[in-house]
Design an enzyme around this catalytic site. Structure first.
Site, mmCIF file in Angstrom:
data_model
loop_
_atom_site.group_PDB
_atom_site.id
_atom_site.type_symbol
_atom_site.label_atom_id
_atom_site.label_comp_id
_atom_site.label_asym_id
_atom_site.label_seq_id
_atom_site.Cartn_x
_atom_site.Cartn_y
_atom_site.Cartn_z
ATOM 1 C CB CYS A 98 -0.730 6.843 -2.886
ATOM 2 S SG CYS A 98 -0.349 6.377 -4.588
ATOM 3 C CG ASP A 101 2.875 7.267 -5.760
ATOM 4 O OD1 ASP A 101 2.357 7.149 -6.885
ATOM 5 O OD2 ASP A 101 2.733 8.281 -5.044
ATOM 6 C CB CYS A 161 -2.068 10.397 -3.805
ATOM 7 S SG CYS A 161 -1.368 10.591 -5.458
#
Length: 212
Positions: A98, A101, A161
């Site tokens: 995602c 991240d 995510c």
């Protein structure tokens, strides 16, 4: 009074917890994946100082983990399989699950990353450099990141995510926000601060033997 970012971080920490990341395991796994090669259980055991059995048990609590045909790990936040979020670091071209991240992992890895991801609405490329202690060179400067607070945590990737995207600006994010009334859209710099707070909370390692 807590800032809005801290309040959002607190809500996400309450929801996500650490069960799906295993704080004693996940940072080592990320660092190994960052080399751009599949990771074996033996490598993880060596990196963490735990037994292979402990590694297997911990991975059972991380059901989104990706494996290749040989049973080696190829994805857990950082992934070797292409996603929209390209993450170049240490000479390796990687991907993440995602947008958030990409903002969190440089601090975990202790090295900067070049990030490129399409606007989820328009497809226009969004590029930025994320260092362990800051984010810079965001193009366009109006870039945004969507955030959700999930209810179902059977799959963190599916419930969280897969809804955390980059957008070129607030106008591009507006349709997504209308479809996700409980969600939030943050400027990239604010999303970076949120990521740092989440990472700090999820990196609090329990005493050995108390993880599982």
């Amino acid at each position: 009074m807590n800032s809005p970012i801290q309040q959002l971080a607190d809500r996400l920490n309450d929801t996500l917890g650490t069960a799906h990341t295993q704080p004693w395991l996940w940072p080592s796994l990320l660092r190994l994946l960052a080399h751009g090669e599949p990771v074996t259980l033996d490598q993880l055991a060596t990196a963490t100082g735990r037994s292979a059995e402990e590694i297997r048990h911990a991975l059972q609590a991380m059901p989104d983990t990706e494996y290749d045909e040989h049973g080696r790990i190829i994805g857990s936040g950082i992934t070797l399989k292409p996603t929209p979020h390209r993450f170049e670091t240490g000479g390796a071209t990687l991907y993440t699950w995602c947008a958030l991240d990409t903002l969190i992992f440089p601090a975990t890895l202790g090295q900067s990353a070049q990030v490129e991801s399409p606007c989820h609405s328009t497809g226009a490329p969004i590029r930025l450099t994320v260092e362990p202690d800051r984010v810079r060179d965001v193009e366009p400067q109006t870039g945004m990141v969507s955030i959700v607070t999930p209810d179902d945590l059977v799959s963190v990737r599916a419930s969280f995510c897969n809804h955390v995207h980059f957008f070129a600006d607030a106008d591009a994010a507006a349709p997504w926000l209308a479809e996700h009334p409980g969600g939030s859209v943050l400027p990239v710099a604010d999303a970076y601060q949120l990521g740092r707070q989440l990472d700090a909370a999820q990196s609090e390692e329990p005493e050995p033997g108390g993880c599982c």
